[in-house]
Design a protein around this motif. Sequence first.
Motif, PDB file in Angstrom:
ATOM      1  N   LYS A 172       0.836  -1.219   0.000  1.00  0.00           N
ATOM      2  CA  LYS A 172       0.000   0.000   0.000  1.00  0.00           C
ATOM      3  C   LYS A 172       0.867   1.265   0.000  1.00  0.00           C
ATOM      4  O   LYS A 172       0.673   2.157  -0.820  1.00  0.00           O
ATOM      5  CB  LYS A 172      -0.935  -0.001   1.234  1.00  0.00           C
ATOM      6  CG  LYS A 172      -1.838  -1.227   1.311  1.00  0.00           C
ATOM      7  CD  LYS A 172      -2.714  -1.218   2.552  1.00  0.00           C
ATOM      8  CE  LYS A 172      -1.921  -1.380   3.849  1.00  0.00           C
ATOM      9  NZ  LYS A 172      -1.197  -2.666   3.960  1.00  0.00           N
ATOM     10  N   SER A 173       1.819   1.291   0.918  1.00  0.00           N
ATOM     11  CA  SER A 173       2.675   2.482   0.998  1.00  0.00           C
ATOM     12  C   SER A 173       3.535   2.602  -0.252  1.00  0.00           C
ATOM     13  O   SER A 173       3.778   3.713  -0.741  1.00  0.00           O
ATOM     14  CB  SER A 173       3.552   2.415   2.246  1.00  0.00           C
ATOM     15  OG  SER A 173       2.751   2.325   3.413  1.00  0.00           O
ATOM     16  N   SER A 174       3.956   1.472  -0.773  1.00  0.00           N
ATOM     17  CA  SER A 174       4.760   1.501  -2.001  1.00  0.00           C
ATOM     18  C   SER A 174       3.956   2.133  -3.132  1.00  0.00           C
ATOM     19  O   SER A 174       4.485   2.931  -3.913  1.00  0.00           O
ATOM     20  CB  SER A 174       5.165   0.084  -2.403  1.00  0.00           C
ATOM     21  OG  SER A 174       5.902  -0.527  -1.370  1.00  0.00           O
ATOM     22  N   PRO A 184       6.306   7.712   1.996  1.00  0.00           N
ATOM     23  CA  PRO A 184       6.056   6.979   3.236  1.00  0.00           C
ATOM     24  C   PRO A 184       7.114   5.903   3.457  1.00  0.00           C
ATOM     25  O   PRO A 184       7.837   5.524   2.536  1.00  0.00           O
ATOM     26  CB  PRO A 184       4.686   6.344   3.001  1.00  0.00           C
ATOM     27  CG  PRO A 184       4.569   6.222   1.527  1.00  0.00           C
ATOM     28  CD  PRO A 184       5.354   7.358   0.939  1.00  0.00           C
ATOM     29  N   LYS A 185       7.169   5.439   4.671  1.00  0.00           N
ATOM     30  CA  LYS A 185       8.125   4.386   5.001  1.00  0.00           C
ATOM     31  C   LYS A 185       7.667   3.055   4.388  1.00  0.00           C
ATOM     32  O   LYS A 185       6.496   2.681   4.470  1.00  0.00           O
ATOM     33  CB  LYS A 185       8.215   4.258   6.515  1.00  0.00           C
ATOM     34  CG  LYS A 185       9.273   3.290   6.983  1.00  0.00           C
ATOM     35  CD  LYS A 185       9.432   3.383   8.490  1.00  0.00           C
ATOM     36  CE  LYS A 185      10.334   2.275   8.986  1.00  0.00           C
ATOM     37  NZ  LYS A 185      10.267   2.145  10.439  1.00  0.00           N
ATOM     38  N   ILE A 186       8.616   2.354   3.767  1.00  0.00           N
ATOM     39  CA  ILE A 186       8.315   1.080   3.109  1.00  0.00           C
ATOM     40  C   ILE A 186       9.312   0.048   3.628  1.00  0.00           C
ATOM     41  O   ILE A 186      10.510   0.325   3.704  1.00  0.00           O
ATOM     42  CB  ILE A 186       8.466   1.202   1.577  1.00  0.00           C
ATOM     43  CG1 ILE A 186       7.388   2.169   1.037  1.00  0.00           C
ATOM     44  CG2 ILE A 186       8.365  -0.159   0.891  1.00  0.00           C
ATOM     45  CD1 ILE A 186       7.694   2.683  -0.345  1.00  0.00           C
ATOM     46  N   PHE A 191       3.268  -4.253   9.366  1.00  0.00           N
ATOM     47  CA  PHE A 191       3.011  -3.074  10.209  1.00  0.00           C
ATOM     48  C   PHE A 191       4.135  -2.039  10.141  1.00  0.00           C
ATOM     49  O   PHE A 191       4.550  -1.476  11.125  1.00  0.00           O
ATOM     50  CB  PHE A 191       2.729  -3.480  11.667  1.00  0.00           C
ATOM     51  CG  PHE A 191       1.569  -4.431  11.778  1.00  0.00           C
ATOM     52  CD1 PHE A 191       0.314  -4.056  11.316  1.00  0.00           C
ATOM     53  CD2 PHE A 191       1.728  -5.701  12.308  1.00  0.00           C
ATOM     54  CE1 PHE A 191      -0.761  -4.936  11.383  1.00  0.00           C
ATOM     55  CE2 PHE A 191       0.670  -6.586  12.376  1.00  0.00           C
ATOM     56  CZ  PHE A 191      -0.585  -6.207  11.918  1.00  0.00           C
ATOM     57  N   THR A 192       4.617  -1.862   8.922  1.00  0.00           N
ATOM     58  CA  THR A 192       5.572  -0.772   8.706  1.00  0.00           C
ATOM     59  C   THR A 192       4.850   0.549   8.915  1.00  0.00           C
ATOM     60  O   THR A 192       5.355   1.476   9.539  1.00  0.00           O
ATOM     61  CB  THR A 192       6.106  -0.820   7.252  1.00  0.00           C
ATOM     62  OG1 THR A 192       6.562  -2.137   6.993  1.00  0.00           O
ATOM     63  CG2 THR A 192       7.222   0.178   7.058  1.00  0.00           C
ATOM     64  N   THR A 193       3.639   0.607   8.373  1.00  0.00           N
ATOM     65  CA  THR A 193       2.855   1.830   8.486  1.00  0.00           C
ATOM     66  C   THR A 193       2.086   1.814   9.805  1.00  0.00           C
ATOM     67  O   THR A 193       1.298   0.905  10.053  1.00  0.00           O
ATOM     68  CB  THR A 193       1.869   1.942   7.308  1.00  0.00           C
ATOM     69  OG1 THR A 193       2.625   1.983   6.105  1.00  0.00           O
ATOM     70  CG2 THR A 193       1.004   3.175   7.419  1.00  0.00           C
ATOM     71  N   LEU A 194       2.363   2.791  10.658  1.00  0.00           N
ATOM     72  CA  LEU A 194       1.684   2.870  11.954  1.00  0.00           C
ATOM     73  C   LEU A 194       0.666   3.996  11.985  1.00  0.00           C
ATOM     74  O   LEU A 194      -0.170   4.069  12.874  1.00  0.00           O
ATOM     75  CB  LEU A 194       2.714   3.086  13.068  1.00  0.00           C
ATOM     76  CG  LEU A 194       3.705   1.930  13.214  1.00  0.00           C
ATOM     77  CD1 LEU A 194       4.819   2.293  14.178  1.00  0.00           C
ATOM     78  CD2 LEU A 194       2.989   0.663  13.676  1.00  0.00           C
ATOM     79  N   ALA A 211      -4.797   7.901   0.510  1.00  0.00           N
ATOM     80  CA  ALA A 211      -4.253   7.602   1.838  1.00  0.00           C
ATOM     81  C   ALA A 211      -4.227   6.102   2.046  1.00  0.00           C
ATOM     82  O   ALA A 211      -5.052   5.368   1.500  1.00  0.00           O
ATOM     83  CB  ALA A 211      -5.119   8.251   2.918  1.00  0.00           C
ATOM     84  N   ASP A 212      -3.274   5.631   2.831  1.00  0.00           N
ATOM     85  CA  ASP A 212      -3.333   4.232   3.249  1.00  0.00           C
ATOM     86  C   ASP A 212      -3.580   4.221   4.751  1.00  0.00           C
ATOM     87  O   ASP A 212      -3.576   5.267   5.402  1.00  0.00           O
ATOM     88  CB  ASP A 212      -2.054   3.476   2.891  1.00  0.00           C
ATOM     89  CG  ASP A 212      -0.838   3.959   3.662  1.00  0.00           C
ATOM     90  OD1 ASP A 212      -0.953   4.940   4.414  1.00  0.00           O
ATOM     91  OD2 ASP A 212       0.243   3.349   3.507  1.00  0.00           O
ATOM     92  N   VAL A 213      -3.872   3.064   5.263  1.00  0.00           N
ATOM     93  CA  VAL A 213      -3.997   2.907   6.714  1.00  0.00           C
ATOM     94  C   VAL A 213      -3.154   1.695   7.088  1.00  0.00           C
ATOM     95  O   VAL A 213      -2.843   0.874   6.223  1.00  0.00           O
ATOM     96  CB  VAL A 213      -5.466   2.702   7.162  1.00  0.00           C
ATOM     97  CG1 VAL A 213      -6.248   3.983   7.045  1.00  0.00           C
ATOM     98  CG2 VAL A 213      -6.131   1.580   6.399  1.00  0.00           C
TER      99      VAL A 213
HETATM  100 MG   LIG Z   1       2.710   0.680   4.711  1.00  0.00          MG
END
Ligand SMILES: [Mg+2]
Length: 479
Positions: A172-174, A184-186, A191-194, A211-213
């Motif tokens: 998602k973040s990618s 964003p952090k990848i 659970f990379t994305t907090l 946006a991602d969650v």
């Molecule tokens: Mg992510």
Amino acid sequence: MTTFVDRVELHVAAGNGGHGCASVHREKFKPLGGPDGGNGGRGGDVTLVVDQSVTTLLEYHHSPHRKATNGQPGAGDNRSGKEGQDLVLTVPDGTVVLDKQGNVLADLVGEGTTFVAGQGGRGGLGNAALASARRKAPGFALLGEPGESRDIVLELKTVADVALVGYPSAGKSSLISVLSAAKPKIADYPFTTLVPNLGVVTAGSTVYTIADVPGLIPGASQGRGLGLEFLRHVERCSVLVHVLDTATLESDRDPVSDLDIIEEELRQYGGLEDRPRIVVLNKIDIPDGQDLADMIRPDLEARGYQVYEASAVARTGLKELSFALAGIVAEARAAKPKEEATRIVITPKAVDDAGFTVTYDEAEDVYRVRGDKPERWVRQTDFNNDEAVGYLADRLNRLGVEDRLMKAGARAGDGVAIGTEENAVVFDWEPTMMAGAEMLGRRGEDHRLEAPRPAAQRRRDRDAQRDEAQREYDEFDPF
Ligand SMILES: [Mg+2]
Ligand SMILES: Nc1nc2c(ncn2[C@@H]2O[C@H](COP(=O)(O)OP(=O)(O)OP(=O)(O)O)[C@@H](O)[C@H]2O)c(=O)[nH]1
């Protein structure tokens, strides 16, 4: 630790109004001038304003007590007190304001949208402003009112057109990083994305936000993983994108059952049923991924999904995806009522300036007077000053409080309370005294010592007194 905070409790206090001043003009050889006490300044408001460059509520997490400045007291020589300064608190777009009970007070969407969270107290009038033909030299002034203070909760619901949902590490973040300028952090661990990431995408003439969650896993609705809490950030989106991993190494997973599980979690969360969904099969740069994508596509299409294939790493399929999303977003925007685009200024409550109520409070055995004006006037009164108290009685009488007390069945000597249970001024009601020692100019006469009059006479006298009071007051109204 992350520097994103999306829910805070905030205690706001608006500034108090400055007190009015009671002063008498003095000049050499002219010792008795007129009243010249100035008015107190208004207390500052506390306002929340949407600023799109603000992305978190972190600031309020660190300092949750916010106070606007007080108005200054008035002074002699007709000098007004300085007004208190408004305190403007910037909040992210999409901030929801709630009270402690969870009731929504305001939903702040759109740059510049403003909410007055605490209203500054009015300044008290000085004796110069209170002077009238009849009350030439008032020996009192009005008190400034306390500013409004309250506890509120701010909750951020990200404003994005498109929301990406899926398992951890689905990419998602990618995808956000290649569709938009956001970085964003990848990473290859779950659970990379907090916290939600937000990016801005331009596709043709349409500009939209995505946006991602944090990733969802089975049982998220029971609190597994990071739970469903972050789904509040997708509530405002117009389209949901299922990001499915076609190259997962976990043996018990495949894109279709992943989709089912995420759908079940969304259902548990609720409220997202009406949002259109599309599917992105990600990581097709991996050979097995492409094979799997080919295999499951018909199944997904048969379920009614638009299916897109992409690789965030090889950057393929991105243009089709971004234009498809732009199309859905544009459609959703066109369908939305126009007013949502305009900026709204919301104030906490309509001030009910006109009315008041009189009810008999059995528990306390008092007649309770509630209303904006009577309660405000009580707050403005310096009860150590008889003249100020007389002035209060005049105002109340003029508003018709005495009349209504009478109608409600109050009799001389009954208790009358003005204000709420916790915050009332209580006194024994004496109708003719209420009408005002000052107003009727009959100081030294105590009506209670008079011979009893017949009821009709009493009524006539009272009406005459009221008419007289009314006449006198018609020439003077400080508000
Ligand atoms: Mg992510
Ligand atoms: N080969 C390949 N790897 C990808 C692709 N997209 C993402 N990845 C890798 O998958 C891993 C997870 O990517 P993220 O973008 O962090 O995944 P996420 O869905 O945001 O994960 P969470 O934040 O943990 O929910 C990273 O190691 C990425 O490099 C892709 O299209 N192809």
